[in-house]
Write a protein that holds these residues in place. Sequence first.
Motif, mmCIF file in Angstrom:
data_model
loop_
_atom_site.group_PDB
_atom_site.id
_atom_site.type_symbol
_atom_site.label_atom_id
_atom_site.label_comp_id
_atom_site.label_asym_id
_atom_site.label_seq_id
_atom_site.Cartn_x
_atom_site.Cartn_y
_atom_site.Cartn_z
ATOM 1 N N VAL A 144 0.848 -0.964 -0.020
ATOM 2 C CA VAL A 144 -0.086 0.042 0.055
ATOM 3 C C VAL A 144 0.805 1.329 0.067
ATOM 4 O O VAL A 144 1.733 1.413 0.862
ATOM 5 C CB VAL A 144 -1.045 0.075 1.176
ATOM 6 N N ALA B 169 -3.649 5.239 -0.124
ATOM 7 C CA ALA B 169 -4.338 5.548 1.159
ATOM 8 C C ALA B 169 -4.932 6.720 1.117
ATOM 9 O O ALA B 169 -6.168 7.081 1.772
ATOM 10 C CB ALA B 169 -3.552 5.214 2.318
ATOM 11 N N ALA C 295 -8.101 6.780 -0.966
ATOM 12 C CA ALA C 295 -9.336 5.966 -0.246
ATOM 13 C C ALA C 295 -9.921 6.982 0.782
ATOM 14 O O ALA C 295 -11.043 7.194 0.739
ATOM 15 C CB ALA C 295 -8.716 4.707 0.239
ATOM 16 N N LEU D 23 -5.079 3.127 5.312
ATOM 17 C CA LEU D 23 -5.995 2.328 4.377
ATOM 18 C C LEU D 23 -6.748 1.493 5.470
ATOM 19 O O LEU D 23 -8.196 1.495 5.191
ATOM 20 C CB LEU D 23 -5.211 1.775 3.592
ATOM 21 N N CYS E 31 -9.148 3.569 7.388
ATOM 22 C CA CYS E 31 -10.156 4.177 6.252
ATOM 23 C C CYS E 31 -11.291 3.229 5.976
ATOM 24 O O CYS E 31 -12.440 3.655 5.907
ATOM 25 C CB CYS E 31 -9.426 4.802 5.194
ATOM 26 N N GLU E 32 -11.012 2.147 5.849
ATOM 27 C CA GLU E 32 -12.046 0.957 5.328
ATOM 28 C C GLU E 32 -12.715 0.612 6.296
ATOM 29 O O GLU E 32 -13.809 0.269 6.308
ATOM 30 C CB GLU E 32 -11.210 -0.237 4.689
#
Length: 388
Positions: A53, A58, A61, A215, A218-219
């Motif tokens: 990543v 990131a 996203a 990331l 964030c997800e």
Amino acid sequence: MNLPVDWGTLWLGGFCAVGALGGLPVRGADYAAHPPLDDLLTLPHDTRLRAGVTHELAEQACSEQLGGALVVLARDAYRARRLLHQAAGIQPGEWVAIPANASHDLAESVKHHGARPRFLDFDARLRLTASCARFTWTQVLRGLWQPQNAAWLDCADTLPLPGAAKRPAVTLYGLHLPVADGRPGALLVFSDEALYADVKALRQPADCPDAAQALAQCERLPELAARQSANLAEARRGLCEAAGLATPEPSSLALATAVAVQIPPECDVATFYAYVEQENTPVRWLPQIQPLHYAALRADGAPDHRGTAANLARWLYVPVGPEYTFEETKHAVLGIVKAAEYLGVRWRSNPVHAAEYAALMDQTYGAGHDAYRPLFALDGAVAAGEKP
């Protein structure tokens, strides 16, 4: 399908101390509920991370989660502020306005840049006074209320709320990543394109957090925010309808970790807080979380720091968690309701209803009863502009 709870009539009839659960508090001291969001902000250590990543991925996203906003990742909130101060061209010795109860980290980031903190007073609704400083940081503690006219907004103690919203020039959030490498992460979100470009140009690789962790956080955010927002709305509805006290609308930009409740002016702060706490309600006093900064008390600090401290002291913090059951939400509300009932300030925001309820108590228990007796004027106790 579950029907909506009628909070307004859920607890009626008085809460005499010997009549509520046999005189016992709402909770036993060893009761363990689901954790509040405060305990869940940090990305779990066992989260499965993607390989390869990049920070660009990131950031993309994060931008998509925030409705296409311009974003910059940073290694921590302190470094994010320093990058912003440098990009904005703040000069040595220049005043930067911050709240009288600014976090130590915010105040230090201003001082370490060579600028001078200008501590601002705030009113009973926690709104900052105006400042002639070129730049003002607004800090909304854990997303508890909606900021007013903020240009620079510091929400480093919580996470962003997903979706598109009308944003200040810049908003700072914490990412709350595992801190084994000392990089808990931060996110700067911009509506000012020039400032975004300048910060992006200044940031170096050493200024970045772990991209895979960023990331993953964030997800994780949409589901966490959806559950928390639903529980926040229900807890706030319960407090408004059952306690009838002032509860500000939470921020539309930052994920609130609790509902704030204002202690009415007719009631002594310490007495109200003690009554709520004695019910083993998971409540905190706002000055316990973020008191006035010590430098705000000096001669060159906040001009009305005593009045500002008194305004802050009238706010309580009722934690909420994304996994709270209705029973847990109910007991968070009940502790506040019982204190308001005992101390004669229940339904202060609805004096007509308070008068009706007081008459019902007189009719039910007769003269000299120890049930609800309102201590505020019932002929329009709350002016239209008084609610936060």
